[in-house]
Design a protein around this motif. Structure first.
Motif, PDB file in Angstrom:
ATOM      1  N   MET A  44       0.844  -1.189   0.000  1.00  0.00           N
ATOM      2  CA  MET A  44       0.000   0.000   0.000  1.00  0.00           C
ATOM      3  C   MET A  44       0.889   1.252   0.000  1.00  0.00           C
ATOM      4  O   MET A  44       1.788   1.389   0.825  1.00  0.00           O
ATOM      5  N   THR A  45       0.657   2.140  -0.942  1.00  0.00           N
ATOM      6  CA  THR A  45       1.478   3.329  -1.073  1.00  0.00           C
ATOM      7  C   THR A  45       1.232   4.304   0.083  1.00  0.00           C
ATOM      8  O   THR A  45       0.091   4.597   0.445  1.00  0.00           O
ATOM      9  N   ILE A  46       2.291   4.810   0.653  1.00  0.00           N
ATOM     10  CA  ILE A  46       2.201   5.758   1.756  1.00  0.00           C
ATOM     11  C   ILE A  46       2.013   7.165   1.196  1.00  0.00           C
ATOM     12  O   ILE A  46       2.701   7.560   0.254  1.00  0.00           O
ATOM     13  N   THR A  47       1.132   7.945   1.760  1.00  0.00           N
ATOM     14  CA  THR A  47       0.885   9.306   1.292  1.00  0.00           C
ATOM     15  C   THR A  47       1.948  10.257   1.834  1.00  0.00           C
ATOM     16  O   THR A  47       2.637   9.959   2.822  1.00  0.00           O
ATOM     17  N   LEU A  48       2.080  11.406   1.185  1.00  0.00           N
ATOM     18  CA  LEU A  48       3.025  12.429   1.623  1.00  0.00           C
ATOM     19  C   LEU A  48       2.734  12.867   3.049  1.00  0.00           C
ATOM     20  O   LEU A  48       3.642  13.018   3.872  1.00  0.00           O
ATOM     21  N   ALA A  49       1.424  13.059   3.370  1.00  0.00           N
ATOM     22  CA  ALA A  49       1.036  13.525   4.700  1.00  0.00           C
ATOM     23  C   ALA A  49       1.340  12.477   5.767  1.00  0.00           C
ATOM     24  O   ALA A  49       1.825  12.799   6.854  1.00  0.00           O
ATOM     25  N   ARG A 109      16.240   7.519  -1.164  1.00  0.00           N
ATOM     26  CA  ARG A 109      16.195   6.850  -2.455  1.00  0.00           C
ATOM     27  C   ARG A 109      15.252   7.591  -3.385  1.00  0.00           C
ATOM     28  O   ARG A 109      14.486   8.451  -2.959  1.00  0.00           O
ATOM     29  N   CYS A 110      15.277   7.235  -4.675  1.00  0.00           N
ATOM     30  CA  CYS A 110      14.485   7.966  -5.662  1.00  0.00           C
ATOM     31  C   CYS A 110      13.169   7.295  -5.994  1.00  0.00           C
ATOM     32  O   CYS A 110      12.435   7.769  -6.869  1.00  0.00           O
ATOM     33  N   ALA A 111      12.832   6.178  -5.333  1.00  0.00           N
ATOM     34  CA  ALA A 111      11.577   5.475  -5.615  1.00  0.00           C
ATOM     35  C   ALA A 111      11.087   4.790  -4.346  1.00  0.00           C
ATOM     36  O   ALA A 111      11.802   4.716  -3.342  1.00  0.00           O
ATOM     37  N   GLU A 112       9.852   4.265  -4.395  1.00  0.00           N
ATOM     38  CA  GLU A 112       9.258   3.640  -3.218  1.00  0.00           C
ATOM     39  C   GLU A 112       9.986   2.371  -2.811  1.00  0.00           C
ATOM     40  O   GLU A 112      10.085   2.049  -1.629  1.00  0.00           O
ATOM     41  N   GLN A 113      10.511   1.632  -3.789  1.00  0.00           N
ATOM     42  CA  GLN A 113      11.174   0.371  -3.497  1.00  0.00           C
ATOM     43  C   GLN A 113      12.379   0.571  -2.586  1.00  0.00           C
ATOM     44  O   GLN A 113      13.193   1.468  -2.802  1.00  0.00           O
ATOM     45  N   ALA A 114      12.518  -0.269  -1.586  1.00  0.00           N
ATOM     46  CA  ALA A 114      13.576  -0.118  -0.595  1.00  0.00           C
ATOM     47  C   ALA A 114      14.975  -0.249  -1.192  1.00  0.00           C
ATOM     48  O   ALA A 114      15.945   0.283  -0.642  1.00  0.00           O
ATOM     49  N   PHE A 140      10.411   6.611   5.789  1.00  0.00           N
ATOM     50  CA  PHE A 140       9.021   6.858   6.177  1.00  0.00           C
ATOM     51  C   PHE A 140       8.077   6.992   4.989  1.00  0.00           C
ATOM     52  O   PHE A 140       6.871   6.820   5.127  1.00  0.00           O
ATOM     53  N   GLY A 141       8.614   7.315   3.823  1.00  0.00           N
ATOM     54  CA  GLY A 141       7.778   7.497   2.645  1.00  0.00           C
ATOM     55  C   GLY A 141       8.250   8.640   1.775  1.00  0.00           C
ATOM     56  O   GLY A 141       9.405   9.065   1.842  1.00  0.00           O
ATOM     57  N   PRO A 142       7.359   9.194   0.948  1.00  0.00           N
ATOM     58  CA  PRO A 142       7.761  10.242   0.005  1.00  0.00           C
ATOM     59  C   PRO A 142       7.948  11.602   0.667  1.00  0.00           C
ATOM     60  O   PRO A 142       7.362  11.900   1.703  1.00  0.00           O
ATOM     61  N   TYR A 143       8.797  12.411   0.030  1.00  0.00           N
ATOM     62  CA  TYR A 143       8.971  13.799   0.435  1.00  0.00           C
ATOM     63  C   TYR A 143       9.489  14.585  -0.761  1.00  0.00           C
ATOM     64  O   TYR A 143       9.905  14.004  -1.770  1.00  0.00           O
ATOM     65  N   THR A 144       9.451  15.894  -0.658  1.00  0.00           N
ATOM     66  CA  THR A 144       9.972  16.756  -1.714  1.00  0.00           C
ATOM     67  C   THR A 144      11.385  17.193  -1.355  1.00  0.00           C
ATOM     68  O   THR A 144      11.654  17.543  -0.206  1.00  0.00           O
TER      69      THR A 144
END
Length: 223
Positions: A1-6, A27-32, A75-79
């Motif tokens: 399940m994709t983690i949201t930015l928030a 890293r540059c993608a969701e994959q560990a 923890f997930g995505p960020y800018t």
């Protein structure tokens, strides 16, 4: 399940000790197992015949400053944003050692700062890259040149270490204020992370044969 930015920001705010701490497992993608590369699109690729038909000149940017792109940490995505002038101190080193490679493969070098065949700097766009006299007979140059001409390959990135940076108050954005590219690289890649940079490849009118290189142009291995 994709983690949201928030959701990622909330976890980060709870677990990161200080806003100056660097991203963990960056890293540059969701994959560990994804690499921490920063992409730059190679727009405006050009190839011109030189008067002597001898060498190729490569021009481009391995990073565009003050442009946001998506990255991931534990923890997930960020800018992420690279600040203007972030590489000034590193690029000023007298012993700066950075090669121009294919796909971050250190055995596929085409130019290098220590040999005078690769010139790095900072301008209004970002981290500028110039390899003034590539040897068309070099295997890697011969391999990548037609792919750059046709647009099959049009991105680059660079490998570096983060020396200083800071999270935004809400932990959704990380700004790199200073990086070290010494013994990193600038690389021509298929895909990376930052989609904003540009480059061109051409044959100069009078490139000296004595400075023939093995070089061509993925933000960054930083842990």
């Amino acid at each position: 399940m994709t983690i949201t930015l928030a959701a990622a920001a909330a976890e980060r705010a709870h677990n990161v000790r200080q806003r100056g701490d660097r991203p963990s497992q960056r890293r540059c993608a969701e994959q560990a197992n994804a690499r921490a590369t920063v992409r730059a699109t190679l727009s405006g690729v050009q190839v011109r015949d030189s008067a002597d038909g001898g060498t190729l000149e490569f021009l481009g940017h391995a990073s565009v400053y003050e442009q946001a792109y998506e990255m991931w940490d534990m923890f997930g995505p960020y800018t992420e944003i690279v600040s203007e002038g972030a590489g000034t101190d590193s690029l000023a080193r007298a012993d700066l050692d950075v090669p121009l490679v294919l796909g971050h493969d250190q055995l596929r070098r085409m130019a290098r700062t220590t040999t005078g065949t690769l010139i790095l700097g900072e301008d209004a766009t970002g981290l500028s890259v110039r390899a003034p006299a590539l040897d068309p007979s070099d295997y890697d140059v011969a391999y990548i040149a037609p792919k750059l001409r046709s647009g099959l390959i049009d991105e680059m990135s660079f490998a570096f270490r983060i020396e200083s940076g800071q999270w935004s108050p809400d932990y959704t954005e990380y700004r790199i204020n200073r990086y070290d590219i010494h013994r990193g690289d600038v690389a021509i890649v298929g895909y990376g992370a930052n989609p904003y940079t540009g480059a061109s490849l051409r044959q100069p009118a009078a490139a000296p044969t004595s400075s023939r290189a093995r070089a061509l142009l993925e933000i960054a291995l930083a842990r």
